[in-house]
Design a protein around this motif. Structure first.
Motif, mmCIF file in Angstrom:
data_model
loop_
_atom_site.group_PDB
_atom_site.id
_atom_site.type_symbol
_atom_site.label_atom_id
_atom_site.label_comp_id
_atom_site.label_asym_id
_atom_site.label_seq_id
_atom_site.Cartn_x
_atom_site.Cartn_y
_atom_site.Cartn_z
ATOM 1 N N LEU A 173 0.863 -1.170 0.000
ATOM 2 C CA LEU A 173 0.000 0.000 0.000
ATOM 3 C C LEU A 173 0.906 1.228 0.000
ATOM 4 O O LEU A 173 1.773 1.366 0.861
ATOM 5 N N VAL A 174 0.730 2.103 -0.985
ATOM 6 C CA VAL A 174 1.525 3.328 -1.065
ATOM 7 C C VAL A 174 0.608 4.496 -0.720
ATOM 8 O O VAL A 174 -0.369 4.742 -1.430
ATOM 9 N N LEU A 175 0.873 5.143 0.372
ATOM 10 C CA LEU A 175 0.001 6.230 0.815
ATOM 11 C C LEU A 175 0.801 7.529 0.858
ATOM 12 O O LEU A 175 1.723 7.675 1.655
ATOM 13 N N ASP A 176 0.443 8.451 -0.014
ATOM 14 C CA ASP A 176 1.120 9.742 -0.071
ATOM 15 C C ASP A 176 0.289 10.726 0.740
ATOM 16 O O ASP A 176 -0.811 11.091 0.320
ATOM 17 N N GLU A 177 0.788 11.133 1.875
ATOM 18 C CA GLU A 177 0.074 12.078 2.749
ATOM 19 C C GLU A 177 -1.365 11.628 3.027
ATOM 20 O O GLU A 177 -2.308 12.355 2.731
ATOM 21 N N PRO A 178 -1.559 10.443 3.601
ATOM 22 C CA PRO A 178 -2.926 9.917 3.714
ATOM 23 C C PRO A 178 -3.800 10.685 4.704
ATOM 24 O O PRO A 178 -5.011 10.578 4.634
ATOM 25 N N THR A 179 -3.197 11.436 5.595
ATOM 26 C CA THR A 179 -4.027 12.108 6.600
ATOM 27 C C THR A 179 -4.217 13.583 6.293
ATOM 28 O O THR A 179 -4.789 14.307 7.093
ATOM 29 N N ASN A 180 -3.756 14.016 5.108
ATOM 30 C CA ASN A 180 -3.975 15.405 4.706
ATOM 31 C C ASN A 180 -5.471 15.719 4.695
ATOM 32 O O ASN A 180 -6.241 15.027 4.062
ATOM 33 N N GLY A 181 -5.854 16.773 5.372
ATOM 34 C CA GLY A 181 -7.249 17.193 5.320
ATOM 35 C C GLY A 181 -8.168 16.435 6.245
ATOM 36 O O GLY A 181 -9.364 16.698 6.265
ATOM 37 N N LEU A 182 -7.641 15.473 6.978
ATOM 38 C CA LEU A 182 -8.502 14.728 7.894
ATOM 39 C C LEU A 182 -8.540 15.418 9.252
ATOM 40 O O LEU A 182 -7.552 16.008 9.696
ATOM 41 N N ASP A 183 -9.697 15.324 9.917
ATOM 42 C CA ASP A 183 -9.790 15.854 11.272
ATOM 43 C C ASP A 183 -9.074 14.887 12.223
ATOM 44 O O ASP A 183 -8.713 13.774 11.830
ATOM 45 N N PRO A 184 -8.860 15.296 13.483
ATOM 46 C CA PRO A 184 -8.103 14.423 14.397
ATOM 47 C C PRO A 184 -8.694 13.022 14.501
ATOM 48 O O PRO A 184 -7.972 12.033 14.521
ATOM 49 N N GLN A 185 -10.032 12.951 14.495
ATOM 50 C CA GLN A 185 -10.677 11.641 14.562
ATOM 51 C C GLN A 185 -10.315 10.806 13.331
ATOM 52 O O GLN A 185 -9.947 9.642 13.428
ATOM 53 N N GLY A 186 -10.387 11.434 12.173
ATOM 54 C CA GLY A 186 -10.074 10.743 10.928
ATOM 55 C C GLY A 186 -8.617 10.307 10.887
ATOM 56 O O GLY A 186 -8.297 9.218 10.400
ATOM 57 N N THR A 187 -7.735 11.179 11.401
ATOM 58 C CA THR A 187 -6.312 10.848 11.442
ATOM 59 C C THR A 187 -6.081 9.597 12.271
ATOM 60 O O THR A 187 -5.330 8.703 11.876
#
Lengths: 324, 348
Positions: A173-187
């Motif tokens: 799995l290649v994830l480039d900045e997967p938490t960009n734009g996510l709220d703390p819960q989403g992160t």
């Protein structure tokens, strides 16, 4: 500023045998038209089963590297292998989020996933509907499956991109900045998801700016700076590059500094009410006993282990002396 | 530079926000495992648990994957291609914009038919094919083609074909399609087939609308051709079918040109406008007598040659020359598009 340069085939940590590498690059270089070198003789080795953090400041070549691994950009020089297979056979086993989500705004979430599933020549048509539903469920988007992408929030878009990466059985799995734009819960959910996926044996290659996040999620990391790899290895081996320090809180900073220097601790730095020094081979209690023995009042004493952030700043930042 | 620039603002804005979180995260790093159980229920749903048994089911399939996977992949290569083509056609024919263009093209023959019914009372001022419409319903199809084939049908075709690669590049979906991996040659082939099928849809919609309008407004029966020969209604329909085949091929050739421009840009409107400019410039060049030596090689020159089916017998030489020209344009454009697309760095 000191840059730890890597010799080819001699990564920071223990080099795994090439057969075990999910990603391996040798001298990988990309020079764009106009002469700008985005990636410069990169020797990367991502062990299978690892959660690999790919770190670096903006413009350090992380995304270009990922694009080369996915066959979107042709290297100028060097070679690479993904899962040890030819590209056409490797890519169906690779799920990827590259530079943020991109979908068809006039299609629903599930129709978007079906579209990308149709593009994969190895994805069986018969199970497409079930795999789309599973992927949406996995990122918590089942309720919004029928909603148009246009109406998704930024966080939902990011989740949909991760769902697209999970459409089939993946080995990488290649994830480039997967938490960009996510709220703390989403992160936190993404972090938990990455751990869950890694626990199933999938190698996860994640680029991020959030160092604390990488430190929590990843087993290995590599650090890029202006297109060059400056360090790679296990998180522990990276941190081992920096020495632990002892911090003494005291009203008598001058006296404490004298004692620490007398013990032979390197790099003693005295502040107004505290003194720090590299611990070297000394035990903290030994230092404490020496201080008390010399009549220096000790209000607090702590051992500060270097964080990944310290390593990162040391390798990529300006004006910080890594060698202490 | 080209890759990083687009996202730089987003990343820089993320960095300050992450500042405080980093410090805290570093401290909670050791607490991580203890906190995770609180997170697990979020993702650890019933279905996740149910999926677990499915995982091992996949594992054995993955074990001998080295040999087993390519086998079904090879047997279903055609099926997978058709699936992607189906997905592409679904996008094209469900997209409101493309449907509106088809609707507009369907309305034009109706307007032309009604206008001729009301004003074309046979006093000879319009002449040629137009004059014949009043006498026979089938002629409206040819009149409609002659009105539409030089401008409106090319617009519709170049919107779809010009958008095909550039639109995906502009929205970023191209990188996900190629990472899927759709395969560059395969994707280009699917995109072209889709544009060619849309070209034929455009042609068929015009023909069917004109045929229906003609049959309602004008008398059906034997068809009088340009040469004065009369053919039966059945043979007239057959000749319409031949004309649809020819005009469809003409539009498919234009689609190949538009697709080629589409490969060279990330701005769909650029490829669309570029194709239209080419069409219009060709019309201008055709109007200059001194340039008559090159007009046979210009694509739009051949667009009007569908009227060969109105000769008696059918002017097969004109049709053949036209189809050869279209074929040459498709092969040449396709080669350029493939050469560019197969080695292009996708940085969008």
């Amino acid at each position: 500023m000191t840059v730890v340069t890597q010799e080819a085939g001699a990564p920071f940590g223990a080099a795994p045998p090439s057969g075990d590498a999910a990603i391996r690059t040798r001298g990988l270089t990309k020079r764009f038209r106009g002469g700008q070198v985005a990636v410069d003789t990169l020797d990367l080795s991502v062990p299978r089963g690892s959660v690999f953090g790919f770190l670096g400041p903006n413009g350090s070549g992380k995304t270009t590297t990922i694009r080369m691994l996915l066959g979107l950009v042709t290297p100028t020089a060097g070679d690479y292998s993904v899962l040890g297979l030819p590209q056409a056979r490797a890519l169906p086993k690779v799920g990827a989020v590259v530079e943020g989500p991109a979908f068809y705004p006039y299609l629903s979430g599930s129709a978007n996933l079906a579209r990308f599933d149709a593009a994969d020549p190895t994805a069986p048509r018969g199970t497409a509907a079930r795999r789309v539903a599973d992927a949406l469920d996995r990122v918590g988007l089942s309720a919004a499956a029928g909603k148009r992408y246009r109406n998704y929030s930024l966080g939902m878009r990011q989740r949909l991109a991760i769902a697209a990466a999970l459409l089939g059985p993946r080995e990488l799995l290649v994830l480039d900045e997967p938490t960009n734009g996510l709220d703390p819960q989403g992160t936190r959910e993404v972090r938990a998801l990455v751990k869950e996926i890694a626990a199933e044996g999938t190698t996860v290659f994640v680029s991020s700016h959030l160092l604390a996040e990488v430190e929590q999620m990843c087993t290995h990391a590599a650090i890029m700076r202006t297109g060059r790899l400056v360090a790679q290895g296990t998180i522990a081996s990276l941190s081992a590059g920096l020495a632990a320090r002892i911090r003494v809180e005291t009203p008598d900073a001058a006296g404490a500094a004298r004692v620490l220097a007398g013990l032979g601790l390197p790099d003693v730095r005295a502040g107004e009410r505290e003194v720090t020094a590299e611990l070297g081979g000394h035990a903290p209690e030994e230092v404490n006993a020496a201080l008390v023995g010399e009549g220096v009042a000790v209000r607090g004493l702590a051992v500060v282990r270097p964080s990944l952030e310290d390593v990162f700043v040391g390798l990529t930042g300006e004006g910080f002396d890594v060698d202490g | 530079m080209s890759t990083g620039d687009g996202t730089t603002p987003a990343r820089t804005s993320g960095a300050p926000a992450s500042g405080p979180a980093q410090g805290e995260g570093a401290r909670t790093a050791t607490l991580g495992p203890r906190r995770t159980p609180g997170l697990v229920p979020v993702t650890e749903t019933m279905r996740t648990a149910e999926r677990r048994p499915a995982g091992p089911g996949n594992e054995p399939a993955n074990g001998p994957a080295e040999r087993a996977v390519p086998e079904p992949a090879r047997t279903t290569a055609v099926g997978a291609f058709l699936r992607l083509l189906g997905s592409e056609l679904g996008l094209t024919f469900r997209r409101p914009r493309n449907l509106v263009m088809l609707a507009v093209l369907a309305v034009v023959p109706v307007i032309v038919g009604v206008a001729l019914r009301l004003f074309g009372s046979g006093d000879g001022e319009m002449g040629g094919i137009v004059q014949n419409v009043v006498g026979n319903s089938l002629m409206l199809t040819f009149v409609s083609f002659s009105f539409l084939v030089l401008l409106l049908m090319p617009v519709a075709v170049s919107v779809v074909a010009g958008d095909s690669i550039a639109g995906e590049a502009g929205s970023g979906t191209l990188r996900y399609l190629l990472a899927a991996p759709a395969g560059r040659t395969r994707l280009l082939a699917v995109k072209y087939l889709n544009a060619a099928l849309y070209s034929y849809a455009v042609t068929a919609v015009v023909a069917l609308s004109a045929l229906a309008t003609g049959l309602i407004l004008f008398p059906a029966g034997d068809v009088t051709l340009l040469s004065g020969t009369t053919i039966s209604l059945g043979e007239g329909l057959l000749r319409i079918a031949v004309a649809v085949g020819y005009v469809g091929a003409a539009m498919a050739a234009l689609a190949a040109v538009a697709l080629t421009l589409s490969v060279f840009t990330e701005v769909a409107i650029g490829a669309i406008a570029g194709t239209m400019v080419l069409v219009i410039v060709c019309q201008v060049l055709r109007a200059i007598p001194e340039l008559s030596a090159i007009t046979p090689y210009l694509l739009p020159t051949r667009f009007m040659d569908f009227d060969a089916v109105l000769r008696s017998p059918i002017d097969t030489a004109a049709l053949r020359d036209g189809l050869l020209t279209f074929g040459a344009y498709i092969v040449l454009s396709g080669s350029i598009a493939w050469a560019r697309f197969s080695g292009k760095d996708i940085t969008s």
